[in-house]
Each structure stands twice: as structure tokens, then as C-alpha cells.
Enzyme design. Structure first.
Site, short mmCIF file in Angstrom:
data_model
loop_
_atom_site.label_atom_id
_atom_site.label_comp_id
_atom_site.label_asym_id
_atom_site.label_seq_id
_atom_site.Cartn_x
_atom_site.Cartn_y
_atom_site.Cartn_z
N LYS A 14 133.45 -31.52 107.05
CA LYS A 14 132.43 -32.28 107.94
C LYS A 14 131.03 -32.46 107.58
CE LYS A 14 134.96 -30.15 111.88
NZ LYS A 14 134.95 -28.95 113.13
N ARG A 119 144.63 -22.59 106.57
CA ARG A 119 143.90 -21.94 107.64
C ARG A 119 143.30 -20.90 107.73
NH1 ARG A 119 144.18 -24.94 112.41
NH2 ARG A 119 144.08 -23.33 113.75
N THR A 125 137.68 -20.75 114.30
CA THR A 125 136.81 -22.00 114.77
C THR A 125 135.23 -21.56 114.78
OG1 THR A 125 138.65 -22.77 116.08
CG2 THR A 125 136.72 -23.92 116.31
N ARG A 136 134.38 -20.48 106.83
CA ARG A 136 133.58 -20.49 108.20
C ARG A 136 132.87 -19.13 108.30
NH1 ARG A 136 138.25 -23.33 111.90
NH2 ARG A 136 137.70 -25.46 111.87
N ASN A 156 130.96 -26.11 111.84
CA ASN A 156 131.79 -24.89 111.31
C ASN A 156 132.38 -25.58 109.90
OD1 ASN A 156 133.64 -26.64 112.27
ND2 ASN A 156 134.64 -25.20 113.82
N HIS A 159 137.40 -29.21 109.13
CA HIS A 159 138.51 -29.41 109.91
C HIS A 159 139.74 -29.05 109.20
CE1 HIS A 159 141.72 -30.84 112.53
NE2 HIS A 159 142.25 -31.28 111.45
P1 ATP Z 1 140.87 -24.45 114.66
O1 ATP Z 1 140.61 -24.30 113.05
O2 ATP Z 1 141.08 -23.18 115.22
O3 ATP Z 1 142.13 -25.32 114.98
P2 ATP Z 1 139.50 -26.61 115.06
O4 ATP Z 1 138.37 -26.93 114.35
O5 ATP Z 1 140.70 -27.50 115.19
O6 ATP Z 1 139.59 -25.16 115.04
P3 ATP Z 1 139.19 -27.04 118.05
O7 ATP Z 1 139.06 -25.93 119.18
O8 ATP Z 1 140.44 -28.15 117.92
O9 ATP Z 1 138.78 -26.57 116.61
O10 ATP Z 1 137.74 -27.88 118.21
C1 ATP Z 1 137.46 -28.97 117.26
C2 ATP Z 1 136.02 -28.80 116.93
O11 ATP Z 1 135.21 -28.94 117.98
C3 ATP Z 1 135.73 -27.39 116.37
O12 ATP Z 1 135.87 -27.45 115.01
C4 ATP Z 1 134.19 -27.34 116.63
O13 ATP Z 1 133.30 -28.23 115.86
C5 ATP Z 1 134.16 -28.25 117.86
N1 ATP Z 1 134.17 -27.27 118.92
C6 ATP Z 1 135.19 -26.65 119.64
N2 ATP Z 1 134.92 -26.07 120.96
C7 ATP Z 1 133.72 -26.01 121.14
C8 ATP Z 1 132.83 -25.33 121.93
N3 ATP Z 1 133.23 -24.71 123.01
N4 ATP Z 1 131.39 -25.88 121.79
C9 ATP Z 1 131.01 -26.69 120.98
N5 ATP Z 1 131.78 -27.12 119.93
C10 ATP Z 1 132.99 -26.89 119.97
MG MG Z 2 142.59 -27.55 115.62
#
Ligand code: ATP
Ligand code: MG
Length: 201
Positions: A14, A119, A125, A136, A156, A159
Site C-alpha cells: 500500500k 498471510r 490487520t 505488520r 498496515n 493487502h
Molecule cells: P486481513 O489481512 O485480516 O484480511 P485486511 O487488510 O484484509 O486484513 P480488512 O478487515 O479487510 O483487512 O480491512 C481492509 C483494510 O481496511 C485494512 O487493511 C485497513 O487498512 C483498513 N481497516 C480495516 N478496519 C479498519 C478500522 N476499523 N479503522 C480503520 N481502517 C480499517
Molecule cells: Mg481481508
């Protein structure tokens, strides 16, 4: 079904990962696992692409909102809303602003258990609680709480696709098949070959 060693996953570095100078470090960690890089490009995505990407999974809104609520509760804190969909409406908007703020690096990694291995190396996350030893967990410092107070997406770095099915849908969004290379790595012999008779002379 294809052999599990052919599994593919989509990884995005990202904008914060690119700005922090972590492209090399991130690629190194996945590369050293034994997975094979089969596609790589850098560009500034559009908001349309980001929205499509996060809404591929029809459950994403509910799951992500719930995950946020659970994380607040686990820390003994009050979530910003009790309604997961209200939370994700805000998150999606913030994500769209964040992800188009600069270049991202999109990659496809292939190999045995590609989704699960990526992962594991990436970590959970929320950087505040992701395991030490993960990207992360080691390389950044953000939390849901502070990102919610500040009205922005959690920064973070990465993705990574959540399942092989999700990966295949995401890969089609980010790459044409022509951009993905079918090739063999010499190291695959020691990772996958059943018969290792060719090693000793
Ligand atoms: P994972 O690896 O657990 O799948 P992800 O990156 O896909 O994590 P998601 O829960 O799908 O996480 O959320 C997508 C993105 O949105 C996160 O990577 C983060 O950048 C952002 N995000 C998620 N939850 C929040 C939140 N509560 N507040 C702010 N940003 C968030
Ligand atoms: Mg996800």
C-alpha cells in the site's frame, strides 16, 4: 483441482509501504519463503478499482465491521458504533482516499499454500496487535483506535488475499493473464519434487 503448489495470492504494497521504503524488505520476506513471484507492477490505482477490490467478498462489510467491534471490546474499549455496516461505510471511504494517495506495488505470488503462507508472513490487520516477526507487527505502528479518531484507514503496509477463491477474483481485477508469467524456479525441485535422486553425483 490444481495441485496446492499452484495456489496464487494477490499482495499489494500500500502507499505507506512504498513511502516508507519497504518495497525491498517486503518482497524479500515473501521471496525467502520459497514462494514464486509471477507478476509485479507499480501504479496509482483508481477509487473504482479499490471499491471493487474490497467489495469482491459480499461479506466484507459485515466481517470487517464486526472484526473492528471485537477488537475494541477485547481491549475493554467502546467501539465507534455497534452497527458493523456503519463502521465499514466509513472504512471504505477512508480506504479509497488512502489507496489512491500514491503508487502501490501489486504482486502475484504462487506456490504451495501461497495464501496461508503470505498471510502468516504479513500478520494480522491491526499493527498494534499483529505478531512480532510479521511485516505488520515489525515494520509499523498503527491501531484501529487512532485511525478511527483521526478518520483515516489503518496504515498496515500490505493487502493479502484471504482465501484462494478470493485471490483468484482479486487477481483478475489487478492483472491481465498476459502480465503473469508461467515459469519454473530451480528451487522448486527441492521444495516439491518427491524424488530427489538427482542431487548426489
Ligand atoms: P486481513 O489481512 O485480516 O484480511 P485486511 O487488510 O484484509 O486484513 P480488512 O478487515 O479487510 O483487512 O480491512 C481492509 C483494510 O481496511 C485494512 O487493511 C485497513 O487498512 C483498513 N481497516 C480495516 N478496519 C479498519 C478500522 N476499523 N479503522 C480503520 N481502517 C480499517
Ligand atoms: Mg481481508
Amino acid at each position: 483441482m490444481d495441485h496446492p503448489r499452484k495456489e496464487r495470492t494477490l499482495v499489494l504494497i500500500k502507499p505507506d509501504g512504498v513511502q516508507r521504503g519497504l518495497i525491498g524488505e517486503v518482497i524479500k520476506r515473501y521471496e525467502q519463503s520459497g514462494l514464486k513471484l509471477v507478476g509485479l507492477k507499480m501504479f496509482v490505482p483508481t477509487k473504482e478499482l479499490i471499491e471493487k477490490h474490497y467489495l469482491i467478498d459480499p461479506e466484507w462489510r459485515v466481517k470487517t465491521g464486526q472484526k473492528t467491534i471485537d477488537s475494541y471490546r477485547k481491549k475493554g474499549k467502546k467501539p465507534p458504533s455497534e452497527d458493523p455496516l456503519k463502521i465499514t461505510e466509513i472504512i471504505l471511504n477512508n480506504l479509497k482516499r488512502y489507496m489512491v494517495s500514491g503508487p502501490v506495488v501489486a504482486m502475484v505470488w504462487r506456490g504451495m499454500h501461497a495464501v496461508g503462507i503470505v498471510r502468516k508472513i504479513t500478520g494480522g490487520t491491526e499493527p498494534l496487535t499483529s505478531d512480532v516477526g510479521t511485516i505488520r507487527g515489525d515494520l509499523t505502528i498503527d491501531s484501529y483506535e487512532v485511525s478511527d479518531i483521526d478518520g483515516r484507514a489503518v496504515r498496515n503496509i500490505i493487502h493479502a488475499s484471504g482465501s484462494p477463491e478470493e485471490a483468484e477474483k482479486e487477481i483478475v481485477l489487478w492483472f491481465n493473464e498476459k502480465e503473469l508469467i508461467n515459469y519454473r524456479l530451480v528451487s522448486e525441485e527441492i521444495l516439491y519434487d518427491v524424488n530427489l535422486d538427482g542431487i548426489l553425483e
